[in-house]
Design an enzyme around this catalytic site. Structure first.
Site, mmCIF file in Angstrom:
data_model
loop_
_atom_site.group_PDB
_atom_site.id
_atom_site.type_symbol
_atom_site.label_atom_id
_atom_site.label_comp_id
_atom_site.label_asym_id
_atom_site.label_seq_id
_atom_site.Cartn_x
_atom_site.Cartn_y
_atom_site.Cartn_z
ATOM 1 N N GLU A 163 22.281 1.493 -4.180
ATOM 2 C CA GLU A 163 22.439 0.991 -2.755
ATOM 3 C C GLU A 163 23.486 -0.003 -2.705
ATOM 4 O O GLU A 163 23.281 -1.016 -1.960
ATOM 5 C CB GLU A 163 21.127 0.582 -2.071
ATOM 6 C CG GLU A 163 20.192 1.497 -2.221
ATOM 7 C CD GLU A 163 18.733 1.271 -1.742
ATOM 8 O OE1 GLU A 163 18.298 0.021 -1.263
ATOM 9 O OE2 GLU A 163 17.646 1.875 -1.652
ATOM 10 N N ASN A 205 23.282 5.382 -7.462
ATOM 11 C CA ASN A 205 22.193 6.109 -6.456
ATOM 12 C C ASN A 205 22.153 5.334 -5.372
ATOM 13 O O ASN A 205 22.372 3.983 -4.924
ATOM 14 C CB ASN A 205 20.796 5.732 -7.161
ATOM 15 C CG ASN A 205 19.545 6.618 -6.444
ATOM 16 O OD1 ASN A 205 19.629 7.500 -6.367
ATOM 17 N ND2 ASN A 205 18.571 5.823 -6.162
ATOM 18 N N HIS A 242 16.083 10.547 1.820
ATOM 19 C CA HIS A 242 14.768 10.240 2.427
ATOM 20 C C HIS A 242 15.370 10.736 4.061
ATOM 21 O O HIS A 242 15.897 10.031 4.714
ATOM 22 C CB HIS A 242 14.858 8.734 2.665
ATOM 23 C CG HIS A 242 14.086 8.163 1.381
ATOM 24 N ND1 HIS A 242 13.219 8.230 0.783
ATOM 25 C CD2 HIS A 242 14.873 7.159 0.414
ATOM 26 C CE1 HIS A 242 12.699 7.555 -0.230
ATOM 27 N NE2 HIS A 242 14.130 6.855 -0.526
ATOM 28 N N GLU A 271 14.895 10.799 -4.609
ATOM 29 C CA GLU A 271 13.722 10.097 -4.065
ATOM 30 C C GLU A 271 13.477 10.917 -2.608
ATOM 31 O O GLU A 271 13.168 10.455 -1.519
ATOM 32 C CB GLU A 271 14.084 8.759 -3.452
ATOM 33 C CG GLU A 271 14.481 7.839 -4.540
ATOM 34 C CD GLU A 271 14.824 6.394 -4.266
ATOM 35 O OE1 GLU A 271 14.484 6.130 -2.943
ATOM 36 O OE2 GLU A 271 15.673 5.735 -4.924
ATOM 37 N N ASP A 273 12.044 12.884 0.624
ATOM 38 C CA ASP A 273 10.625 12.806 1.172
ATOM 39 C C ASP A 273 11.535 13.276 2.671
ATOM 40 O O ASP A 273 12.573 13.002 2.734
ATOM 41 C CB ASP A 273 9.956 11.722 1.436
ATOM 42 C CG ASP A 273 10.540 10.276 1.525
ATOM 43 O OD1 ASP A 273 11.756 10.456 1.939
ATOM 44 O OD2 ASP A 273 10.137 9.407 1.096
HETATM 45 O O1 G3I Z 1 2.040 -4.899 -5.642
HETATM 46 C C1 G3I Z 1 2.049 -5.595 -4.692
HETATM 47 C C2 G3I Z 1 0.520 -6.040 -4.236
HETATM 48 O O2 G3I Z 1 0.090 -6.879 -5.117
HETATM 49 C C3 G3I Z 1 0.566 -7.047 -2.802
HETATM 50 O O3 G3I Z 1 -0.661 -7.255 -2.466
HETATM 51 C C4 G3I Z 1 1.284 -6.409 -1.894
HETATM 52 C C5 G3I Z 1 1.660 -7.116 -0.680
HETATM 53 O O4 G3I Z 1 2.533 -6.741 0.104
HETATM 54 O O5 G3I Z 1 2.701 -6.032 -2.400
HETATM 55 C C6 G3I Z 1 2.616 -5.163 -3.525
HETATM 56 O O6 G3I Z 1 3.803 -4.686 -3.858
HETATM 57 C C7 G3I Z 1 4.560 -3.933 -2.976
HETATM 58 C C8 G3I Z 1 4.987 -2.518 -3.794
HETATM 59 O O7 G3I Z 1 6.079 -1.822 -2.910
HETATM 60 C C9 G3I Z 1 3.800 -1.915 -4.450
HETATM 61 O O8 G3I Z 1 3.317 -1.302 -3.508
HETATM 62 C C10 G3I Z 1 5.942 -4.637 -2.492
HETATM 63 O O9 G3I Z 1 5.211 -5.662 -1.403
HETATM 64 C C11 G3I Z 1 6.629 -3.559 -1.553
HETATM 65 O O10 G3I Z 1 7.929 -4.208 -1.184
HETATM 66 C C12 G3I Z 1 6.969 -2.627 -2.452
HETATM 67 O O11 G3I Z 1 7.754 -1.453 -1.820
HETATM 68 C C13 G3I Z 1 8.672 -0.538 -2.563
HETATM 69 C C14 G3I Z 1 10.080 -0.723 -2.032
HETATM 70 O O12 G3I Z 1 10.959 0.228 -2.745
HETATM 71 C C15 G3I Z 1 10.646 -2.240 -2.249
HETATM 72 O O13 G3I Z 1 11.982 -2.079 -1.688
HETATM 73 C C16 G3I Z 1 7.955 0.723 -2.604
HETATM 74 O O14 G3I Z 1 6.790 0.719 -2.993
HETATM 75 C C17 G3I Z 1 9.002 1.691 -2.841
HETATM 76 O O15 G3I Z 1 8.600 3.016 -2.766
HETATM 77 C C18 G3I Z 1 10.439 1.595 -2.403
HETATM 78 O O16 G3I Z 1 11.307 2.584 -3.105
HETATM 79 C C19 G3I Z 1 12.633 2.291 -2.766
HETATM 80 C C20 G3I Z 1 13.365 2.580 -3.683
HETATM 81 O O17 G3I Z 1 13.467 1.800 -4.733
HETATM 82 C C21 G3I Z 1 15.080 2.670 -3.449
HETATM 83 N N1 G3I Z 1 15.272 3.519 -2.487
HETATM 84 C C22 G3I Z 1 14.511 3.227 -1.409
HETATM 85 C C23 G3I Z 1 13.041 3.370 -1.527
HETATM 86 C C24 G3I Z 1 12.207 3.212 -0.498
HETATM 87 O O18 G3I Z 1 12.061 1.967 0.159
#
Ligand code: G3I
Length: 460
Positions: A163, A205, A242, A271, A273
């Site tokens: 990105e 990516n 996405h 990715e 969806d």
């Molecule tokens: O694990 C913690 C948990 O302990 C805590 O209580 C909670 C509170 O917010 O957060 C949890 O972590 C989160 C994590 O996902 C696991 O669920 C993070 O806050 C959250 O920011 C994180 O989001 C991820 C996101 O990337 C961050 O940028 C998404 O799961 C993930 O699907 C997403 O993936 C990205 C790709 O890497 C790049 N392209 C876009 C895609 C979608 O945003």
């Protein structure tokens, strides 16, 4: 320079099963988790592709989750566990346990692993977020080196940089602390990854790079073309894909995939969806990948809707209760019906249909052509819309005068004569017949400046 062993493997293909058998003519990543043709992974493998999913380590204790994972998929991408904040939470102190858990789960079952991601402006640990300049550049390169080295031999493809381009009409880089270390930070990251793991495919990516006419897509395309020309070790481009109401699937997606592939890189859908999980749109995405020889495979960003980062959009292939959705059936059918791709796939096939439909007589209504231009510094994409008049037409010719210095480099959905000055464009086999008042589109890319283009159209 990429490792000779990798080059040989990319030409031949390696089945990543325990036997590690070579299977000529197929691509990397292939395994057969179940009977061919009955699961996503097996059906994709039959077409020389993989079908993967994002996986969260903490869900591996959920048997409903792992039942689907183990049955359907032959590639996994750790959803968050290989990101910088997860793998280097404190500078110089690396943490691999969650990522290792996913890698072990996958590889022990014959699934391949995509690594995501080594260098990214987002999800940096606090220590990195506060860094800048040469200290940050050095820390980033050390991170790339350490993580790629740890997973050497276990990850078949890395999203080396994620990105890095800006949204909107600029077509340029996104501002970030990494970008501010110098425009060469991306190629520096690729060279570090190449030195650490010469056998992994190294990908750039990004998201919102699916629409061929978008400036962001063109910006990434120009970077990849430049990297290939200068020998920067890049092997592949990941399209996050996405798709949602703001950023929908577009029919030129196949053109995007094939145009990048024509630069000499693999393309991967990394990715996927789709908001609402339209079966037809999922089918189109699969067909587009299968139509491009260098499209290695597809990864969906989660298994069940409840696993999605956009759960409320129900964008995935399985319901929250784990049952298959119509989109699943569409994907499986598309994988099973897909044809073996041929190279080069840049343009759609132009063979006339063997049993052409009855052709309406040429009418007096003629046609008109309009053009929209997406211009950036040094080049542009023109999308030309051909509209039939009051009668259906059986064919069309569009003439466009290009200004001095403008030269066509590639085109789609039309035959061309001339690449500068006066250019003539005629229909291909599948878009010559246009109903009264109906339209069809073709496009081309050119170097230079478009200025004001005034196409004329004549019908046959
Ligand atoms: O694990 C913690 C948990 O302990 C805590 O209580 C909670 C509170 O917010 O957060 C949890 O972590 C989160 C994590 O996902 C696991 O669920 C993070 O806050 C959250 O920011 C994180 O989001 C991820 C996101 O990337 C961050 O940028 C998404 O799961 C993930 O699907 C997403 O993936 C990205 C790709 O890497 C790049 N392209 C876009 C895609 C979608 O945003």
């Amino acid at each position: 320079m990429r490792n000779a062993r990798w080059k040989a493997a990319s030409r031949a293909a390696i089945a990543l099963t325990g036997a590690g058998a070579l299977v000529a003519g197929m691509a990397l990543f292939l395994t057969a988790p179940a009977a061919a043709g009955t699961t996503l992974g097996a059906s994709a493998a039959e077409k020389g592709r993989y079908f993967g999913t994002a996986v969260a380590a903490y869900k591996l204790s959920d048997s409903a989750y792992t039942t689907i994972l183990n049955r359907e998929f032959n590639s996994v991408t750790p959803e968050n566990e290989m990101k910088i904040d997860a793998t280097e939470p404190q500078q110089g102190r690396f943490s691999y346990s969650a990522a290792d858990q996913i890698v072990s789960h996958a590889r022990s079952r014959g699934m391949s692993v995509r690594g995501h991601t080594l260098a990214w402006h987002s999800q940096q640990p606090p220590w990195m977020e506060s860094m800048s300049g040469s200290a940050l550049r050095q820390a980033m390169l050390n991170h790339v080196t350490q993580v790629a080295t740890h997973f050497r031999g276990q990850v078949v493809a890395w999203d080396v940089v994620n990105e890095a381009f800006a949204d909107g009409s600029s077509g340029g880089r996104r501002d970030s602390n990494l970008q501010r270390t110098g425009n060469d930070w991306i190629e520096a990251a690729f060279r570090a990854a190449d030195a650490a793991d010469p056998n992994a495919k190294l990908c750039y990516n990004d998201y919102n790079t699916d629409n061929w006419t978008h400036a962001k897509t063109q910006g990434v395309y120009n970077m990849v073309r430049d990297f290939k020309a200068r020998g920067v070790p890049i092997d592949c481009v990941g399209f996050q894909s996405h798709f949602n109401n703001e950023s929908p699937y577009v029919s030129n997606y196949r053109t995007t995939l094939s145009s990048f592939a024509a630069l000499g890189v693999d393309v991967q859908i990394t990715e996927l969806d789709i908001q609402g999980a339209s079966a037809a749109t999922y089918r189109s995405v699969v067909e587009d990948c299968l139509a491009v020889a260098r499209c290695n495979g597809i990864t969906v960003w989660g298994i069940r809707d409840s696993d999605s980062w956009r759960a409320s959009q129900t964008p995935l292939l399985f319901n929250s209760n784990g049952s298959k959705k119509p989109a699943y059936d569409a994907v499986l059918a598309a994988l099973n019906n897909g044809t073996t791709p041929t190279d080069p796939p840049t343009d759609p096939p132009t063979d006339p249909p063997t049993d052409p439909p009855t052709t309406p007589p040429p009418g007096p209504g003629g046609c008109t052509a309009t053009v929209s231009v997406n211009q950036w510094t040094g080049g542009f994409v023109a999308t030309v819309k051909v509209t039939a008049g009051s009668s259906a037409i059986n064919g069309w010719t569009v003439t466009i005068g290009l200004p001095s210095g403008a030269t066509v480099t590639n085109a789609w959905n039309a035959n061309r004569s001339g690449s500068s000055g006066t250019t003539n464009w005629t229909n291909v086999a599948y878009n010559g017949q246009v109903g009264a008042g109906q339209s069809t589109e073709y496009g081309f890319q050119a170097n230079g400046t478009a200025g004001s283009l005034s196409p004329t159209c004549s019908a046959s």
